[in-house]
Design a protein around this motif. Structure first.
Motif, PDB file in Angstrom:
ATOM      1  N   SER A 279       0.835  -1.207   0.000  1.00  0.00           N
ATOM      2  CA  SER A 279       0.000   0.000   0.000  1.00  0.00           C
ATOM      3  C   SER A 279       0.865   1.251   0.000  1.00  0.00           C
ATOM      4  O   SER A 279       0.561   2.234  -0.691  1.00  0.00           O
ATOM      5  CB  SER A 279      -0.935   0.012   1.214  1.00  0.00           C
ATOM      6  OG  SER A 279      -1.915  -0.995   1.097  1.00  0.00           O
ATOM      7  N   ARG A 344      -9.588   3.206  -2.655  1.00  0.00           N
ATOM      8  CA  ARG A 344      -9.099   2.987  -4.022  1.00  0.00           C
ATOM      9  C   ARG A 344     -10.133   3.427  -5.057  1.00  0.00           C
ATOM     10  O   ARG A 344      -9.762   3.906  -6.133  1.00  0.00           O
ATOM     11  CB  ARG A 344      -8.742   1.509  -4.217  1.00  0.00           C
ATOM     12  CG  ARG A 344      -7.585   1.040  -3.334  1.00  0.00           C
ATOM     13  CD  ARG A 344      -7.294  -0.430  -3.523  1.00  0.00           C
ATOM     14  NE  ARG A 344      -8.454  -1.253  -3.190  1.00  0.00           N
ATOM     15  CZ  ARG A 344      -8.487  -2.579  -3.321  1.00  0.00           C
ATOM     16  NH1 ARG A 344      -7.423  -3.226  -3.774  1.00  0.00           N
ATOM     17  NH2 ARG A 344      -9.568  -3.260  -2.985  1.00  0.00           N
ATOM     18  N   SER A 348      -9.495   6.317  -7.810  1.00  0.00           N
ATOM     19  CA  SER A 348      -9.701   5.986  -9.226  1.00  0.00           C
ATOM     20  C   SER A 348     -10.593   7.015  -9.908  1.00  0.00           C
ATOM     21  O   SER A 348     -10.332   7.426 -11.047  1.00  0.00           O
ATOM     22  CB  SER A 348     -10.321   4.587  -9.354  1.00  0.00           C
ATOM     23  OG  SER A 348      -9.452   3.602  -8.837  1.00  0.00           O
ATOM     24  N   ILE A 394      -4.420   5.781   1.985  1.00  0.00           N
ATOM     25  CA  ILE A 394      -3.863   4.484   1.578  1.00  0.00           C
ATOM     26  C   ILE A 394      -2.414   4.351   2.035  1.00  0.00           C
ATOM     27  O   ILE A 394      -1.993   3.318   2.563  1.00  0.00           O
ATOM     28  CB  ILE A 394      -3.970   4.325   0.047  1.00  0.00           C
ATOM     29  CG1 ILE A 394      -5.427   4.136  -0.372  1.00  0.00           C
ATOM     30  CG2 ILE A 394      -3.119   3.146  -0.442  1.00  0.00           C
ATOM     31  CD1 ILE A 394      -5.651   4.191  -1.871  1.00  0.00           C
ATOM     32  N   VAL A 504      -3.194   2.193  -8.330  1.00  0.00           N
ATOM     33  CA  VAL A 504      -4.049   2.305  -7.143  1.00  0.00           C
ATOM     34  C   VAL A 504      -4.557   0.927  -6.717  1.00  0.00           C
ATOM     35  O   VAL A 504      -4.602   0.598  -5.525  1.00  0.00           O
ATOM     36  CB  VAL A 504      -5.238   3.255  -7.421  1.00  0.00           C
ATOM     37  CG1 VAL A 504      -6.215   3.259  -6.259  1.00  0.00           C
ATOM     38  CG2 VAL A 504      -4.729   4.664  -7.691  1.00  0.00           C
ATOM     39  N   TRP A 505      -4.889   0.095  -7.698  1.00  0.00           N
ATOM     40  CA  TRP A 505      -5.473  -1.205  -7.383  1.00  0.00           C
ATOM     41  C   TRP A 505      -4.430  -2.278  -7.070  1.00  0.00           C
ATOM     42  O   TRP A 505      -4.787  -3.434  -6.776  1.00  0.00           O
ATOM     43  CB  TRP A 505      -6.402  -1.638  -8.513  1.00  0.00           C
ATOM     44  CG  TRP A 505      -7.633  -0.787  -8.509  1.00  0.00           C
ATOM     45  CD1 TRP A 505      -7.845   0.355  -9.212  1.00  0.00           C
ATOM     46  CD2 TRP A 505      -8.787  -0.967  -7.685  1.00  0.00           C
ATOM     47  NE1 TRP A 505      -9.062   0.906  -8.899  1.00  0.00           N
ATOM     48  CE2 TRP A 505      -9.671   0.114  -7.968  1.00  0.00           C
ATOM     49  CE3 TRP A 505      -9.169  -1.926  -6.750  1.00  0.00           C
ATOM     50  CZ2 TRP A 505     -10.901   0.245  -7.337  1.00  0.00           C
ATOM     51  CZ3 TRP A 505     -10.399  -1.796  -6.125  1.00  0.00           C
ATOM     52  CH2 TRP A 505     -11.254  -0.720  -6.426  1.00  0.00           C
ATOM     53  N   THR A 507      -2.564  -1.652  -4.509  1.00  0.00           N
ATOM     54  CA  THR A 507      -2.524  -1.495  -3.052  1.00  0.00           C
ATOM     55  C   THR A 507      -3.591  -2.372  -2.408  1.00  0.00           C
ATOM     56  O   THR A 507      -4.487  -2.899  -3.071  1.00  0.00           O
ATOM     57  CB  THR A 507      -2.757  -0.027  -2.654  1.00  0.00           C
ATOM     58  OG1 THR A 507      -4.088   0.368  -3.041  1.00  0.00           O
ATOM     59  CG2 THR A 507      -1.755   0.884  -3.334  1.00  0.00           C
TER      60      THR A 507
END
Length: 522
Positions: A279, A344, A348, A394, A504-505, A507
């Motif tokens: 993360s 997330r 996004s 995050i 982002v995804w 993490t």
């Protein structure tokens, strides 16, 4: 201001603040951040006034910016280590006081040499201020409201870069340049007093760790070399300059040794082990690259408006200012809903909105009107509100309290570095794409081109001498080429923002649940 806990015992858990103390504490911490971020951009538009008054060239005057950036970049990642040695509250208040004193020295500077020295001091003492403000703010709120805490913090970091050039230009035009530094005195004095009043009994435990002298020296060498290379690269024609090549080699070699040394040292000056967390590493890369793209456009757009489209500095500032509208309005809302949703998804959506904003800007022409310019700027404010807050959440989520200052410091350091890289790369790319488009446009000029001949004829028919008509047409081609170069950057930025969604995804699933004791250093 001494630590309430013995050095070898765990610190007492600090309870969240409530009522008036929470409000005053939040305002004080936010003002300190605002003052810090404001000072990194307020001097930019005042360089002509400063250099003229101190009797140096504008090129020499840019060291007012460079010196602050280099010193600041070096000191930010030291936050975690300094916090463990001196305590979080003591370090934060000391940073504010020294920042105010160095601001006074900047305003009183009788020569460029003294001003640069004062700016080095100012940048160095400013380093811990931003990450520690995050940590202190998070410790003031319950875990359920940590998203709201980050929202309040985020609003100041969003507004200050926009206010800086506007305020700096107004002060330089209507007063004298030292006042761009003197305005820090009342803000810093209040922030220091209020922070001490609220937080002096909430000091973190300290440990007298040995000084990692070699790690610190390597950090200074590679960061300093990289920052100077980025600041002077365009002026020196990048790698066609021996000086830039030498700086690049020094930066790379020192960085490699720095990483090897820090990973093997028992008490590293920068905790690089944080990057082992999925993360943290994914969030830091996403926020840093996104910030670099955003910051690059923040430099290019007003520059294009002023140098090519004929906008004044004030009008360019007015076009950029609406970005703060949605940022301020939406930040508290995002902070409120963040604990209930996966961060997330919010991040996004921010990248999608950024992509839309830059796709809209990619449609700009040299005849663009002010309303068309402002629409993407207004929309961008929504993206910014959903950008900083969830990605910071995050990055810091799952970090133990003792790691929080180091994590905040390191993530801010990387983000700031990418801001500088984004500025340098974007401005260089814009210049080279403009030159390319101009050369392509000139292929269709000259006596063999009916359109060119007709344009020159129309101008001479209005009484303009032929050489002036040629110069006018060339100016029109330059504006066209510059606009095409800028829109190339906007297209690329839009695509890159969409690509950042994948980071982002990578993490872990995250909701805003930063520990209430976030920011302790023990």
């Amino acid at each position: 201001m001494s630590s309430p806990n013995p050095p070898n015992q765990p610190p007492q858990k600090r309870q969240p603040l409530t009522g008036g103390k929470l409000v005053i504490g939040t305002v004080a911490l936010s003002l300190a951040v605002f003052m810090n971020v404001l000072d990194s951009s307020i001097a930019n538009v005042s360089i002509p006034a400063i250099s003229g008054d101190l009797g140096v060239s504008p090129q020499q005057g840019t060291w007012v910016i460079t010196s602050f950036a280099v010193a600041n970049a070096i000191s930010v990642p030291l936050t975690g280590w300094l916090t463990q040695r001196f305590g979080q509250v003591k370090l934060f208040i000391t940073s504010i006081i020294l920042f105010v004193l160095s601001s006074m020295l900047c305003g009183l500077a009788p020569s460029m040499e003294v001003l640069i020295a004062a700016r080095v001091l100012q940048g160095a003492v400013a380093g811990p201020m931003i990450p520690l403000s995050q940590a202190l703010l998070l410790s003031s709120y319950t875990p359920a409201k940590s998203g709201m805490a980050l929202a309040f913090w985020g609003m100041t970091t969003l507004v200050a870069p926009i206010m800086g050039p506007l305020l700096g230009g107004y002060i330089s035009d209507n007063y004298t340049w030292p006042w761009i530094f003197y305005i820090n005195i009342p803000i810093g004095a209040f922030a220091a007093w209020a922070t001490w009043s609220i937080y002096h009994k909430r000091e973190t435990a300290v440990r007298k760790l040995p000084i990692d002298k070699l790690g610190l020296a390597l950090l200074v060498i590679w960061v300093g070399s990289l920052q100077i290379m980025l600041d002077k690269g365009k002026e020196l024609d990048w790698f066609n300059s021996t000086e830039v090549v030498i700086l690049a080699v020094i930066a790379v070699v020192a960085f490699i040794y720095f990483v090897i040394w820090e990973l093997g040292d028992d008490h590293p000056v920068v905790d690089l082990s944080l990057f082992k967390g999925r993360s943290f590493s994914g969030g830091v890369v996403a926020i840093s690259v996104g910030y670099g793209l955003f910051f690059g456009s923040l430099v290019i757009l007003p520059l294009w408006l002023q140098t090519q489209i004929g906008y004044t500095a004030t009008l360019a500032g007015i076009v950029m200012a609406p970005v703060g509208i949605f940022a301020i309005l939406l930040s508290p809302i995002i902070g409120k809903i963040l604990p209930k949703v996966d961060a997330r998804w919010v991040a996004s959506v921010a990248f999608v909105i950024f992509a839309i904003v830059f796709f809209l800007r990619a449609q700009f022409t040299e005849n663009v009107d002010t309303m068309t310019l402002m629409i993407p700027t207004v929309i961008q404010g929504a993206a910014m509100a959903m950008f900083f807050i969830p990605l910071t959440s995050i990055i810091l989520s799952g970090q133990p309290p003792e790691k929080m200052p180091a994590a905040a410091g390191l993530s801010n350091f990387v983000r700031i570095m990418f801001g500088g890289i984004g500025t340098s790369v974007t401005s260089t790319f814009w210049e080279r794409r403009t030159a390319l488009h101009h050369s392509q446009l000139t292929e269709f000029s000259g006596s063999h081109s009916p359109a060119f001949t007709e344009a020159v004829h129309n101008l001479t028919a209005q009484g303009m001498p032929e050489p002036a008509a040629w110069a006018t047409v060339d100016r029109l081609m330059t504006v066209k080429a510059s606009t095409m170069g800028a829109t190339d950057i906007f297209w690329i930025s839009a695509i890159m923002f969409l690509g950042l969604i994948s980071l982002v995804w990578l993490t872990k699933p995250s909701r805003s649940s930063v520990p209430a004791d976030a920011g302790g250093a023990h």
